[in-house]
Design a protein around this motif. Structure first.
Motif, PDB file in Angstrom:
ATOM      1  N   ASP A  21       0.447  -0.748  -0.044  1.00 60.31           N
ATOM      2  CA  ASP A  21      -0.028  -0.318   0.114  1.00 60.31           C
ATOM      3  C   ASP A  21       0.901   1.900  -0.538  1.00 60.31           C
ATOM      4  OD1 ASP A  21      -1.988   2.014   0.487  1.00 60.31           O
ATOM      5  OD2 ASP A  21      -2.932   0.419   1.900  1.00 60.31           O
ATOM      6  N   ALA A  22       0.973   1.650  -1.378  1.00 56.93           N
ATOM      7  CA  ALA A  22       1.759   2.844  -1.451  1.00 56.93           C
ATOM      8  C   ALA A  22       1.696   3.900  -0.228  1.00 56.93           C
ATOM      9  CB  ALA A  22       2.669   3.469  -2.612  1.00 56.93           C
ATOM     10  N   VAL A  23       0.035   4.505  -0.619  1.00 57.43           N
ATOM     11  CA  VAL A  23      -0.611   5.672   0.078  1.00 57.43           C
ATOM     12  C   VAL A  23      -0.113   5.447   1.276  1.00 57.43           C
ATOM     13  CG1 VAL A  23      -2.328   6.938   0.638  1.00 57.43           C
ATOM     14  CG2 VAL A  23      -1.967   5.895  -1.871  1.00 57.43           C
ATOM     15  N   ALA A  24      -0.693   4.592   1.897  1.00 58.45           N
ATOM     16  CA  ALA A  24       0.132   4.346   3.545  1.00 58.45           C
ATOM     17  C   ALA A  24       0.825   4.111   4.074  1.00 58.45           C
ATOM     18  CB  ALA A  24      -0.787   2.525   4.217  1.00 58.45           C
ATOM     19  N   ALA A  25       2.010   3.711   3.040  1.00 58.65           N
ATOM     20  CA  ALA A  25       3.524   4.033   3.250  1.00 58.65           C
ATOM     21  C   ALA A  25       3.624   5.167   3.454  1.00 58.65           C
ATOM     22  CB  ALA A  25       4.411   3.324   2.592  1.00 58.65           C
ATOM     23  N   ALA A  26       3.383   5.627   2.214  1.00 58.94           N
ATOM     24  CA  ALA A  26       3.977   7.288   2.370  1.00 58.94           C
ATOM     25  C   ALA A  26       3.273   8.328   3.654  1.00 58.94           C
ATOM     26  CB  ALA A  26       2.961   8.108   1.107  1.00 58.94           C
TER      27      ALA A  26
END
Length: 66
Positions: A21-26
């Protein structure tokens, strides 16, 4: 499904399962950077600092052209 429940997103769910999950990671990275800035007493946000670094990276290096 009610209006307050999110609609199912099987494609997005599959991408998260495959790639993370790139959004959560960012979001987590931004929170961590803010916490570190608070802990060390920096007055600027991580977003402002990263924008400055991007600007500096775009400028030509005049020192090495001597």
């Amino acid at each position: 499904m009610s209006a307050t429940e999110p609609a199912p997103a099987p494609i997005y769910d599959r991408l998260i399962a495959e790639r993370g999950d790139a959004v959560a990671a960012a979001f987590t990275a931004e929170q961590t950077a803010r916490q570190a800035a608070d802990a060390f007493g920096f007055s600027r946000s991580a977003t402002e600092l990263s924008e400055d670094l991007e600007i500096e990276a775009d400028q030509p290096d005049t020192d090495s052209q001597a």
